[in-house]
Design an enzyme around this catalytic site. Structure first.
Site: not given
Length: 273
Positions: A14, A16, A147
């Site tokens: 993703g 990163g 979250y």
């Protein structure tokens, strides 16, 4: 000139992964960290295809000993990109408090562990901290209670830290994507029979999942977010808040008028400068 060093967390996939490769292409020495280095294959393949090298190291953001071990060997650090995180879908009545704590450990305390360990090095280099949060750190979203709570916490922490860190020459920014086409969504831990288990919340969950599938069908790419992170690494005076797409700006704009964080930062800078 000395090559600048950036440490990026959560680089196995993703945003990163894309940021690690993009930063290396821009001339940074990239320390690409992940909890399990056995999962570095996709990153290393992407780096090889781009003709760059990255320094892969193990770092579990939820383990302070792992964080200290990774940072201890560094002589210099010019930037930190807090990217590691995990999605989570659920609602309070149907999950345990321990489930919520686990989300906070990864998405909030993980950021704190790494940032705390990095700050002495960043003070020495007059560096910067970039933390990938989410529009979920601005607007609470259905079935994302844990979250969003974690991302709200990160946003508040970094907004409070920014003026203090600035007195020591360290810039702090938060980067808020909306929907991003990555493996993040597949890692939210929702079981295949989630609707059957949702009981009285099944109709609402069904509508939420339908809306989410549509949003991610038109998602921003991780490469686009990575390009903006690399721009921030090089910016002379990076904004505190960066929303990464028109969709993210429109969504967060329903709550935020101070889109780049400058009004809040000007106010709180005056308290400590």
């Amino acid at each position: 000139m000395t090559t600048k060093t950036v440490l990026i967390t959560g680089t196995s996939s993703g945003i990163g992964l894309s940021t690690a490769v993009a930063a290396a292409r821009s001339g940074w020495h990239v320390i690409a960290t992940m909890r399990d280095t056995a999962k570095a294959g996709a990153l290393l393949a992407a780096a090889e295809e781009a003709g760059v090298a990255v320094d892969v190291r193990a770092l579990d953001v939820t383990d302070p000993a792992s964080v200290e071990a990774c940072l201890a060997g560094l002589d210099r650090l010019d930037a930190l990109v807090n990217n590691a995180g995990a999605g989570h879908v659920g609602t309070l009545e149907q999950e345990s408090v321990e489930d919520v704590r686990a989300v906070m450990e990864v998405n909030f305390f993980g950021v704190l562990h790494v940032t705390k360990a990095a700050l002495p090095l960043l003070r020495a280099s007059k560096g910067r901290v970039l933390t990938v949060t989410s529009v979920g750190g601005v607007i609470g979203q259905p079935f994302n209670e844990a979250y969003c709570a974690a991302k709200f916490a990160v946003e508040g922490f970094m907004e409070s830290l920014a003026p203090v860190a600035a007195t020591a020459g360290v810039h702090v920014s938060v980067v808020e994507p909306g929907a991003v086409a990555s493996e993040f969504v597949s890692n939210v831990g929702l079981p295949d029979d989630a609707l059957e288990q949702a009981g009285p919340y099944a109709p609402a969950l069904s509508r939420y999942l339908e809306r989410t599938r549509d949003a991610f069908a038109h998602a921003q790419t991780s490469q686009d977010v990575a390009a903006q992170l690399v721009d921030l690494l090089a910016a002379e005076r990076p904004a505190f808040r960066v929303l990464t797409s028109d969709a993210a700006r429109a969504f967060a704009g329903t709550k935020l008028k101070d889109l780049d964080g400058s009004a809040v930062q000007t106010l709180t800078d005056s308290w400590v400068a």
